[in-house]
Design an enzyme around this catalytic site. Structure first.
Site, PDB file in Angstrom:
ATOM      1  N   ASP B  92      53.022  90.281  46.970  1.00 52.39           N
ATOM      2  CA  ASP B  92      52.704  89.319  48.020  1.00 52.39           C
ATOM      3  C   ASP B  92      51.508  89.860  48.789  1.00 52.39           C
ATOM      4  OD1 ASP B  92      53.498  91.239  49.692  1.00 52.39           O
ATOM      5  OD2 ASP B  92      55.104  90.121  50.636  1.00 52.39           O
ATOM      6  N   SER B  93      50.958  89.048  49.654  1.00 53.00           N
ATOM      7  CA  SER B  93      49.661  89.376  50.252  1.00 53.00           C
ATOM      8  C   SER B  93      49.761  90.223  51.502  1.00 53.00           C
ATOM      9  CB  SER B  93      48.960  88.081  50.630  1.00 53.00           C
ATOM     10  OG  SER B  93      49.730  87.404  51.622  1.00 53.00           O
ATOM     11  N   GLY B  95      50.757  88.837  54.173  1.00 50.44           N
ATOM     12  CA  GLY B  95      50.737  87.818  55.237  1.00 50.44           C
ATOM     13  C   GLY B  95      52.098  87.662  55.890  1.00 50.44           C
ATOM     14  N   PHE B  96      53.111  87.416  55.089  1.00 52.01           N
ATOM     15  CA  PHE B  96      54.448  87.194  55.638  1.00 52.01           C
ATOM     16  C   PHE B  96      54.930  88.395  56.456  1.00 52.01           C
ATOM     17  CE2 PHE B  96      59.109  87.416  55.326  1.00 52.01           C
ATOM     18  CZ  PHE B  96      59.435  86.229  55.956  1.00 52.01           C
ATOM     19  N   GLN B 197      50.819  75.786  53.046  1.00 53.80           N
ATOM     20  CA  GLN B 197      51.506  75.910  54.328  1.00 53.80           C
ATOM     21  C   GLN B 197      51.506  74.547  55.015  1.00 53.80           C
ATOM     22  OE1 GLN B 197      53.257  78.385  55.518  1.00 53.80           O
ATOM     23  NE2 GLN B 197      52.558  80.235  54.423  1.00 53.80           N
ATOM     24  N   ASP B 274      61.726  84.123  44.486  1.00 57.36           N
ATOM     25  CA  ASP B 274      62.039  85.514  44.835  1.00 57.36           C
ATOM     26  C   ASP B 274      62.874  85.467  46.095  1.00 57.36           C
ATOM     27  OD1 ASP B 274      59.718  85.027  46.823  1.00 57.36           O
ATOM     28  OD2 ASP B 274      60.515  86.976  47.413  1.00 57.36           O
ATOM     29  N   CYS B 312      81.206  88.652  32.725  1.00 56.81           N
ATOM     30  CA  CYS B 312      79.824  89.061  33.039  1.00 56.81           C
ATOM     31  C   CYS B 312      79.450  90.285  32.202  1.00 56.81           C
ATOM     32  CB  CYS B 312      79.703  89.372  34.528  1.00 56.81           C
ATOM     33  SG  CYS B 312      78.104  90.069  34.994  1.00 56.81           S
ATOM     34  N   CYS B 314      76.895  92.397  32.893  1.00 57.69           N
ATOM     35  CA  CYS B 314      76.046  93.349  33.628  1.00 57.69           C
ATOM     36  C   CYS B 314      76.623  94.759  33.502  1.00 57.69           C
ATOM     37  CB  CYS B 314      75.923  92.939  35.094  1.00 57.69           C
ATOM     38  SG  CYS B 314      77.241  93.562  36.153  1.00 57.69           S
ATOM     39  N   CYS B 317      79.920  95.209  35.539  1.00 58.89           N
ATOM     40  CA  CYS B 317      81.112  94.503  35.037  1.00 58.89           C
ATOM     41  C   CYS B 317      81.576  95.035  33.684  1.00 58.89           C
ATOM     42  CB  CYS B 317      80.833  93.007  34.963  1.00 58.89           C
ATOM     43  SG  CYS B 317      80.764  92.247  36.608  1.00 58.89           S
ATOM     44  N   HIS B 343      74.749  94.050  39.693  1.00 57.46           N
ATOM     45  CA  HIS B 343      75.485  92.834  39.362  1.00 57.46           C
ATOM     46  C   HIS B 343      74.801  91.589  39.921  1.00 57.46           C
ATOM     47  CE1 HIS B 343      78.627  89.917  38.659  1.00 57.46           C
ATOM     48  NE2 HIS B 343      78.428  89.519  39.908  1.00 57.46           N
TER      49      HIS B 343
END
Lengths: 379, 379
Positions: B92-93, B95-96, B197, B274, B312, B314, B317, B343
């Site tokens: 990500d940039s 920014g957030f 935005q 994400d 599951c 994973c 599990c 998991h």
């Protein structure tokens, strides 16, 4: 009982052996990887343990009795099932923890009254209780309930304590034999190792070794070392005691130690080891290499693109650089702890494998001297 | 530029696609696994990520700029080499994070002046700086530097902010094109995604989408959602904006969200996701199952011999019970965190794989309704 331990080869006093258990064969000398609470600290799983060459996992009776309780583990099918580890497990008896962690303890002939280090609740543990808990845990090897006296202690105190430890051992033996016959017992072949005590008083140690050797246990431990005495005292006690322990049973030096300690102790006839040192060091960024210990938090590793230890085949060294792991520590990412614990335990397990190879090949003395020299170069 | 995104199939507005990058092909819809500081929290390694079906790893420009610094990562050969992950990475940039974590920020036309959340030191980041840092990190996909306004904000503020974000995007594009031509750049094919935005103002969102679509970027994100508005607002904005974004480019809904959010958003044409939610939940013992979320700290799991989620596949599990993982949490063993994060991320990655299968098979609507019903049963 069928013969479990086979002495394959000797070089001086150093022993190359094989110990057969219901959960698989242990090649000795061996280092047991410590998972106090049924897990290795640092987010290391039982799957990881296999990858880093662990032969025996060690868990703590005292800790597991308090949390989650041996009752829970029993209902979950025992420790092997609970933590998903099908190879040998050794449980200590709780003796050491009662004397090092618990509060307000009172030692009586029947056992020890103490307060839990977690919530202060009152608990009693004696030889029978320790065996019952370990039977619930269903470990491969149970340790006898003993008193671990700190060093130094007076001769008078040690003598009285050792006598009581002997009487407790007799009660442990009777109790485990009884438990192994119960239909409800998970592991009906649970073994018992006795523990030699006696502080740094060679003659008390020797007398005690002679006494417990007569009891024909599955193995013998030397306890009460690495608890305050010098390395010289430790090595002297080992030299004194080993000749009085049976040659056809494994000998376990409890809670020891550094790689150097292990080489010296193997050279004096020790077969089993355990220590929290490699995992604890790893969690602080202190890692073992073929040239001695380094600390990855050191600024000089910021751009170091080498693995922790060049040529090492552990999961951390095969995939990550010192620079990356240092960053993880600085960023407080838990992966840092995991990678360093994996590396250090692998280092110990690999050291033991190399020691066994050296014993097999008849070059242990040279191997030992060379390792001690290498490690000290950069220490 | 060769065509990177292929729309394979549509069901309603839901899109099944394929995105080709220099670090491998991404099957969409996809959930990116968040490793803020070049590591997934909870002691999860890049080796683990492969085992749990992660296609794209996401790291944070702001965090890595502060620690260990993009300079260090550049010198270590870029993020892929640094964290030993050879598949696609999106950064990500910043920014957030500048708007959610940094202190004392001042927004100017040139960029943002702010104080580090770690040591308070003064930092400036504008579009050029963000692109330079991301070029150093050498991620597969760089995100444009934008202002993420919180919801609700006034119409006037959002309009001014969006105009500035557009001007910043133009500067990002010029800068990344320049950087990709430099001989010293590690990833000369670094892609740029623009970010839509406009808060919850549909008309501002649409105008902005039209404007940035003209710039022919590698992909488009919808930012500034899941930052305070209702789910209804979020879905309405997605419905409004998606038709104005190019059909031949992937669309990424930033920071979203729950499994329910993801199904709803896929149904509205989203390709990339994400969210920190699965890893964060996992670290608190909250785990996803086919019948909704459960919390393993709950006393009722003390003796539960089932895996977290039956069936599951994973790593948690396949090997461990709810009872064991609950014990690990109670005992403060870090392995607890690791198993639950593994998991939950597997659950998300598998959900996306199932969504792709449903789209391939033309039964996404039914799949969505069935899942929503199942999860709500025990919620």
């Amino acid at each position: 009982m069928s013969k479990r331990y086979t002495l394959l080869k000797k070089e001086g006093k150093a022993r190359r052996g094989r110990f057969v258990t219901p959960h698989g064969t242990i090649e000795t000398p061996v280092f047991m990887n410590v998972g106090t609470l049924a897990a290795i600290k640092g987010a290391v799983s039982s799957m990881d343990l296999k990858e880093i060459g662990c032969q025996v996992e060690l868990s703590n009776t005292y800790h597991l009795h308090l949390r989650p309780s041996d009752e829970v583990i029993y209902k979950m099918g025992g420790l092997h099932s609970f933590m998903n580890w099908d190879k040998p497990i050794l449980t200590d008896s709780g003796g050491f923890q009662v004397f090092s962690l618990a509060k307000m303890r009172k030692i009586k002939e029947e056992g020890v009254y103490f307060n839990s280090h977690i919530d202060g609740s009152k608990i009693f543990m004696g030889p029978e209780e320790s065996m019952q808990i370990q039977s619930h845990l269903a470990s491969t090897i149970a340790m006898a309930f003993d008193e671990c006296v700190s060093n130094p202690s007076t001769r008078e105190y040690v003598e009285r304590s050792v006598d009581r430890t002997t009487r407790w051992l007799e009660r442990c033996k009777i109790e485990i034999d009884r438990l192994n016959l119960l239909p409800s017992t998970i592991n009906k072949e649970q073994m018992l190792f006795g523990i030699n005590q006696g502080g740094v008083y060679d003659d008390i140690r020797i007398e005690h070794a002679k006494t417990i050797t007569k009891m024909d246990l599955d193995g013998y431990a030397i306890g009460g070392l690495a608890v305050g005495e010098s390395h010289e005292d430790m090595y002297r006690v080992i030299d004194a005691v080993v000749p009085y322990l049976p040659e056809d049973k494994p000998i376990y030096l409890m809670g020891v130690g550094t790689p150097e300690n292990i080489l010296e102790a193997v050279d004096r006839g020790i077969d089993f080891f355990d220590c929290v040192l490699p995992a604890r060091n790893g969690r602080h960024g202190s890692v073992f290499t073929k040239n001695g210990k380094i600390n990855l938090l050191n600024a000089k590793f910021q751009l170091d693109s080498k693995p922790i230890d060049e040529g090492c085949q552990c999961p951390a060294c095969k995939s990550y650089t010192r620079a990356y792991i240092r960053h993880l520590f600085k960023a407080k990412e838990l992966l840092a702890l995991r990678l360093c614990v994996l590396h250090n335990l692998y280092f110990y397990n690999k050291l033991m494998a190399d020691i066994r190879d050296a014993l097999d090949g008849g070059y242990f003395k040279e191997f030992k001297e060379e390792k001690l020299k290498q490690w000290n170069l950069n220490a």
